[in-house]
Design a protein around this motif. Structure first.
Motif: not given
Length: 476
Positions: A42-55, A86-90, A97-105
């Motif tokens: 949705q507008p303003g939400y910018v998420e990294h899909p799945d486990d993209d950082w680690w993958d 960035c933030k990750a909720y674990l 626990a949910q997609p990690a947030l980009s700094w642009m979120d």
């Protein structure tokens, strides 16, 4: 005596880069893996899909280690650097626990609302990757700023309960902090299996990605600034204190313990804009470049080299990503006439980056009461001699680039070199590991033209903002 090696991890907005250095700062081998396109639910939400950082780190790590010709037993450690803000909720087991947030979120700067019952921990990107590599609930203090209950003067979590309430989190939701240059933990067998890194290697804390990049460029002293050409383009200078109530200087944690990094205002989607222009030219332009044995950027650079300084009056305002508090802002190109070509547009974008950063750096140095005699340019854009010369001409001072362009990876390696006793201090490590590639002297006639342009360029949005405010409700 056998050679010693250091792994530097540099995970940014677009890719994960794993580099192996020798102790003189030379790149021995590397591996890279692109991050996937963001999810935009949705507008303003910018998420990294799945486990993209680690993958991406796992893929880049395996590629790097597969190309390493030395003895893995001679690798002495890993320096870990990841993207800031960035933030990750674990969950309780430290899985996402949910997609990690980009700094642009937009949620990165907002208090956590407690809406997800599965969330046990909230961490920066570096904390999540630390856990995946080591199994330790630790992180570098130097990657926590803005949106966290952090005491920047003490380099520690706040002792004020109101700071936790203001950010929607409690102390038990946060990992323990260590200083840059300290060991976070050691590579677990499972992490080694996934990444290819040797089991048991120490993983060393660095800082936020810009601070690590600053260290890796050798940006030290009060008369030198480094401009980092990335998705977010900004300038930085070495600082000695946590300045308060500044308007153009943003004190951040340094990658050197108990020092600070002075950050300028910057350009959101800075180098991304260059990629955007290249991509909209389409496959036929890429094919044209391939036929000449060069990249599309190199071909654009050749065309732009034929364009006069100032792009015959074509000026670009780099607002391709509006700030949260001014969503109406948009990118602008103004001043077209029949002379203008593809090369003009490209050069105008390059000049816009340099002119915008000149304004931001001037604001910073004026507030600090200092002047510059040298700037260092890092990031992929510094590979362009034209871009380097534009920076030298706009700033009117010597401009240099280093042998190692992946400065965050080298900064990570410097932290390991100090922690493992290869060098006795960060200053000694920088002196031995950072090598200047070449320098560009300003053409003072060109500098005079840019000096005339700068106040005009800076005032464009004074006239265009009102128009964009009127069109925003229609087209947002």
């Amino acid at each position: 005596m056998s050679e010693k090696y250091i792994i530097g991890i540099d995970e940014g907005s677009q890719s994960a880069k794993i580099l192996i250095f020798d102790v003189k700062g030379n790149i021995v081998c590397e591996g890279k893996a692109a991050l996937r396109p963001y999810d935009l639910p949705q507008p303003g939400y910018v998420e990294h899909p799945d486990d993209d950082w680690w993958d991406a780190i796992c893929t880049a790590g395996r590629r790097c280690m597969a190309s390493f010709q030395g003895d893995p037993a001679d690798i002495i450690g890993i320096g870990l650097c990841t993207i800031r803000y960035c933030k990750a909720y674990l969950k309780a087991d430290c899985s996402l626990a949910q997609p990690a947030l980009s700094w642009m979120d937009v949620r990165v700067s907002q208090p956590y609302d407690g809406s997800n019952p599965d969330v046990k921990y909230i961490v920066a990107s570096s904390g999540y990757i630390t856990y995946r590599l080591t199994g330790e609930k630790k992180d570098t203090v130097s990657n926590y700023e803005g949106g966290w209950p952090i005491d920047v003067d003490r380099w520690a979590w706040s002792e004020n309960e109101a700071d936790y309430a203001a950010n929607g989190m409690t102390r038990d939701m946060l990992f323990d902090l260590v200083m840059p240059g300290d060991v976070l933990g050691y590579v677990t067998p499972e992490a080694a299996r996934q990444t290819g890194f040797p089991v048991g290697l120490p993983v060393v804390a660095t800082g936020n990605d810009k601070a690590v990049e600053g260290l890796g460029t050798g940006c030290m002293g009060e008369h030198t600034a480094c401009i980092s050409l990335g998705t977010y383009t900004a300038a930085m200078m070495e600082g000695k204190e946590n300045l308060k109530n500044t308007k153009a200087v943003w004190p951040k944690f340094s990658c050197v313990p108990n020092k600070y990094l002075y950050d300028s205002n910057g350009i959101r989607r800075g180098m991304w804009t260059i990629s955007w222009f290249r991509d909209i030219l389409g496959d036929s332009y890429e094919q044209l470049a391939r036929e000449q044995g060069i990249s599309a950027e190199e071909l654009l650079g050749r065309e732009a080299e034929q364009v006069p300084v100032g792009s015959d009056g074509l000026m670009t305002v780099l607002e391709w990503l509006a700030p949260v508090d001014a969503q109406y802002k948009k990118g602008i190109m103004i001043g077209f006439d029949g002379r203008h070509t593809r090369g003009h547009i490209y050069r105008s974008i390059l000049e816009a980056v340099a002119l915008t950063m000149k304004r931001h750096v001037d604001d910073m140095t004026n507030e600090l009461g200092t002047t510059l005699d040298r700037i260092i340019i890092c990031g992929g854009g510094s590979n362009s001699p034209l871009f380097m010369q534009i920076f030298a001409d706009v700033f009117g001072v010597e401009t240099c680039r280093n042998v190692v362009n992946g400065a965050a990876g080298l900064g990570s390696a410097i932290c390991v070199a100090v922690e493992e006793g290869v060098y006795g201090s960060f200053e000694e490590a920088v002196e031995n590991m950072v090598q200047v590639r070449d320098t560009f002297q300003p053409n003072m006639e060109n500098h005079k033209i840019y000096a005339q342009m700068l106040p005009i360029y800076t005032s464009i949005t004074d006239y265009t903002d009102n128009i964009l405010k009127q069109t925003f409700p229609i087209f947002h």
